[in-house]
Design a protein around this motif. Structure first.
Motif, mmCIF file in Angstrom:
data_model
loop_
_atom_site.group_PDB
_atom_site.id
_atom_site.type_symbol
_atom_site.label_atom_id
_atom_site.label_comp_id
_atom_site.label_asym_id
_atom_site.label_seq_id
_atom_site.Cartn_x
_atom_site.Cartn_y
_atom_site.Cartn_z
ATOM 1 N N ALA A 204 0.899 -1.116 -0.026
ATOM 2 C CA ALA A 204 0.137 -0.075 0.014
ATOM 3 C C ALA A 204 0.735 1.238 0.045
ATOM 4 O O ALA A 204 1.908 1.185 0.564
ATOM 5 C CB ALA A 204 -1.025 -0.032 1.201
ATOM 6 N N PRO A 205 0.530 2.257 -0.601
ATOM 7 C CA PRO A 205 1.242 3.665 -0.870
ATOM 8 C C PRO A 205 1.610 4.375 0.600
ATOM 9 O O PRO A 205 2.860 4.677 0.542
ATOM 10 C CB PRO A 205 0.513 4.402 -1.621
ATOM 11 N N GLN A 206 0.680 4.115 1.597
ATOM 12 C CA GLN A 206 1.465 4.664 2.988
ATOM 13 C C GLN A 206 2.586 4.010 3.259
ATOM 14 O O GLN A 206 3.459 4.461 4.208
ATOM 15 C CB GLN A 206 -0.024 4.706 3.908
ATOM 16 N N PHE A 207 2.724 2.496 3.363
ATOM 17 C CA PHE A 207 3.679 1.901 3.879
ATOM 18 C C PHE A 207 4.884 2.100 2.971
ATOM 19 O O PHE A 207 6.095 2.172 3.611
ATOM 20 C CB PHE A 207 3.114 0.431 3.975
ATOM 21 N N LYS A 208 4.802 2.093 1.798
ATOM 22 C CA LYS A 208 5.933 2.603 0.921
ATOM 23 C C LYS A 208 6.455 3.901 1.147
ATOM 24 O O LYS A 208 7.698 4.043 1.350
ATOM 25 C CB LYS A 208 5.396 2.596 -0.479
ATOM 26 N N SER A 209 5.710 4.693 1.619
ATOM 27 C CA SER A 209 6.167 5.975 2.127
ATOM 28 C C SER A 209 6.842 6.045 3.129
ATOM 29 O O SER A 209 8.003 6.676 3.449
ATOM 30 C CB SER A 209 4.938 7.192 2.358
ATOM 31 N N ILE A 210 6.402 5.296 4.273
ATOM 32 C CA ILE A 210 6.916 5.175 5.635
ATOM 33 C C ILE A 210 8.342 4.485 5.494
ATOM 34 O O ILE A 210 9.353 4.988 6.190
ATOM 35 C CB ILE A 210 5.865 4.390 6.620
ATOM 36 N N ILE A 211 8.496 3.398 4.812
ATOM 37 C CA ILE A 211 9.628 2.480 4.629
ATOM 38 C C ILE A 211 10.615 3.733 3.803
ATOM 39 O O ILE A 211 11.897 3.598 4.357
ATOM 40 C CB ILE A 211 9.512 1.494 3.692
ATOM 41 N N GLU A 212 10.335 4.452 2.777
ATOM 42 C CA GLU A 212 11.263 5.540 2.106
ATOM 43 C C GLU A 212 11.552 6.507 3.257
ATOM 44 O O GLU A 212 12.922 6.734 3.225
ATOM 45 C CB GLU A 212 10.711 6.061 1.108
ATOM 46 N N ALA A 213 10.575 6.908 4.244
ATOM 47 C CA ALA A 213 11.177 8.031 5.208
ATOM 48 C C ALA A 213 11.890 7.191 6.179
ATOM 49 O O ALA A 213 13.076 7.961 6.579
ATOM 50 C CB ALA A 213 9.927 8.189 5.942
ATOM 51 N N ILE A 214 11.796 6.135 6.523
ATOM 52 C CA ILE A 214 12.906 5.444 7.477
ATOM 53 C C ILE A 214 14.109 5.598 6.746
ATOM 54 O O ILE A 214 15.470 5.613 7.410
ATOM 55 C CB ILE A 214 12.340 4.107 8.022
ATOM 56 N N GLN A 215 14.332 5.058 5.612
ATOM 57 C CA GLN A 215 15.621 4.878 4.764
ATOM 58 C C GLN A 215 16.195 6.143 4.583
ATOM 59 O O GLN A 215 17.514 6.207 4.636
ATOM 60 C CB GLN A 215 15.296 4.057 3.629
ATOM 61 N N THR A 216 15.604 7.280 4.423
ATOM 62 C CA THR A 216 16.060 8.632 4.074
ATOM 63 C C THR A 216 16.124 9.570 5.228
ATOM 64 O O THR A 216 16.439 10.564 5.191
ATOM 65 C CB THR A 216 15.295 9.164 3.013
ATOM 66 N N LYS A 217 15.454 8.825 6.246
ATOM 67 C CA LYS A 217 15.549 9.750 7.732
ATOM 68 C C LYS A 217 14.894 11.132 7.600
ATOM 69 O O LYS A 217 15.354 12.216 7.927
ATOM 70 C CB LYS A 217 16.813 10.152 8.235
ATOM 71 N N LYS A 218 13.543 10.936 6.955
ATOM 72 C CA LYS A 218 12.593 11.986 6.743
ATOM 73 C C LYS A 218 11.442 11.889 7.799
ATOM 74 O O LYS A 218 11.140 10.544 8.314
ATOM 75 C CB LYS A 218 11.986 12.150 5.476
ATOM 76 N N ASP A 219 10.823 12.957 8.053
ATOM 77 C CA ASP A 219 9.427 12.943 8.677
ATOM 78 C C ASP A 219 8.401 12.421 7.806
ATOM 79 O O ASP A 219 8.338 12.594 6.423
ATOM 80 C CB ASP A 219 9.192 14.101 9.488
ATOM 81 N N VAL A 220 7.250 12.226 8.196
ATOM 82 C CA VAL A 220 5.919 11.815 7.390
ATOM 83 C C VAL A 220 4.692 12.527 8.161
ATOM 84 O O VAL A 220 4.831 12.671 9.420
ATOM 85 C CB VAL A 220 5.570 10.590 7.403
ATOM 86 N N ASP A 221 4.134 13.115 7.500
ATOM 87 C CA ASP A 221 2.572 13.315 7.908
ATOM 88 C C ASP A 221 1.691 12.028 7.716
ATOM 89 O O ASP A 221 1.184 11.721 6.434
ATOM 90 C CB ASP A 221 2.083 14.769 6.912
ATOM 91 N N VAL A 236 5.036 12.679 12.350
ATOM 92 C CA VAL A 236 5.932 11.499 12.993
ATOM 93 C C VAL A 236 7.317 11.339 12.676
ATOM 94 O O VAL A 236 7.428 11.758 11.209
ATOM 95 C CB VAL A 236 5.342 10.310 13.347
ATOM 96 N N THR A 237 8.336 11.002 13.167
ATOM 97 C CA THR A 237 9.697 10.663 12.574
ATOM 98 C C THR A 237 9.923 8.926 12.619
ATOM 99 O O THR A 237 9.762 8.416 13.933
ATOM 100 C CB THR A 237 10.837 11.134 13.588
ATOM 101 N N PRO A 238 9.361 8.195 11.623
ATOM 102 C CA PRO A 238 9.601 6.813 11.623
ATOM 103 C C PRO A 238 10.870 6.221 12.289
ATOM 104 O O PRO A 238 11.782 6.641 11.854
ATOM 105 C CB PRO A 238 9.229 6.179 10.340
ATOM 106 N N ILE A 239 10.743 5.097 13.232
ATOM 107 C CA ILE A 239 12.030 4.448 13.533
ATOM 108 C C ILE A 239 12.317 3.187 12.846
ATOM 109 O O ILE A 239 13.326 2.790 12.550
ATOM 110 C CB ILE A 239 12.066 4.677 15.140
ATOM 111 N N GLY A 240 10.995 2.453 12.839
ATOM 112 C CA GLY A 240 11.141 1.089 12.320
ATOM 113 C C GLY A 240 9.694 0.515 12.073
ATOM 114 O O GLY A 240 9.052 0.870 12.897
#
Length: 276
Positions: A204-221, A236-240
């Motif tokens: 799902a797109p939201q999970f792909k965005s979260i994984i990308e954010a973790i890998q690139t050290k970005k925040d997500v809305d 939030v700042t995703p950790i894992g």
């Protein structure tokens, strides 16, 4: 595979991982240890140190004793992951708190285009709760002492893997002689399969965005359909990401509450990476 054979008909690989942090995707395996067992004999072993993407904190080093200096010249896990995958093939894996170790290893298999293995897994923590009594808890080192196992050096991967194997064998010894693998899996109370720890299946797109954010050290809305602010957007700042039989979740730092929190994946309806 056929799960209805007696327990001694299978090959087992007990394994352990030591990591640079608690959460897959955001953290890495820094040590891998495994022992292969068939028909009452050790028939193989592996042990590797790996260099993580980032230096480890003093807190993490205090847990397992593996320092940044020890892994400075170690290979990346990509250099050994095919050897590990081959070692696992055809075996029933066991680990103490298996979902943790399965979660880390499944990610590295998928990163390297290796298929997740079709065999089930056993968790010696869960098995020991069913079959080993009279202990104050079911931590690996508590069980090592209770069963008079030579545990080696605690929190080092090969020694913990071998201790895990002997805890598993002690559980087997307490089972009825006619016990099958299917029965042992049932006795641990949870089905553990490699496929359930896949990140690729989170399409799902939201999970792909979260994984990308973790890998690139970005925040997500992120829109979360739970908690007191149900349906609202929160930064939030995703950790894992943790795949777990009790519910898959995102561990993240909530900017509004200024606290690390757990967000169940089935309640995340949207997530957008903040690229600023």
């Amino acid at each position: 595979m056929n799960l209805d054979l007696p327990l001694n008909e299978y090959t087992y690989v007990a394994f352990d991982t030591e990591t640079s942090g608690a959460y897959p995707v955001g953290h890495d395996v820094v040590e891998f240890g495994a022992v292969k067992w068939y028909k009452g004999e050790e028939v193989g072993r592996l042990q590797f140190l790996f260099k993580p993407r980032e230096p480890m904190t003093d807190f993490i080093i205090g847990i397992h004793g593996i320092t940044n200096e020890m892994v400075a010249d170690a290979p990346l896990i990509t250099e050994k992951i095919r050897e590990i995958h081959e070692f696992f093939k055809g075996a029933i894996v066991m680990a103490h708190h298996a979902p943790f170790d399965l979660g880390f290893m499944a990610i590295d298999f998928e990163k390297n285009q290796l298929p997740l293995l079709p065999e089930p897994a056993l968790c010696t923590s869960l098995l020991s709760r069913k079959w080993i009594h009279g202990v104050e808890n079911h931590k690996l080192q508590t069980l090592v002492r209770h069963l008079n196992i030579d545990g080696g050096q605690a929190h080092r991967a090969y020694d913990d893997a071998k201790a895990c194997l002997h805890v598993g064998l002690a559980c087997f010894a307490k089972m009825p002689p006619e016990m099958t693998l299917a029965g042992a899996i049932k006795s641990q109370g949870k089905n553990l399969w490699w496929k359930d720890y896949s990140l690729a299946s989170l399409s799902a797109p939201q999970f792909k965005s979260i994984i990308e954010a973790i890998q690139t050290k970005k925040d997500v809305d992120m829109v979360y359909e739970g908690g007191s602010d149900r349906g609202s957007t929160r930064r939030v700042t995703p950790i894992g990401i943790v795949r777990n039989p009790d519910g898959d979740y995102l561990q993240a730092f909530c900017h509004k509450d200024q606290a690390a929190k757990r967000y169940y994946l089935n309640r995340i309806s949207d997530a957008q990476v903040i690229w600023i």
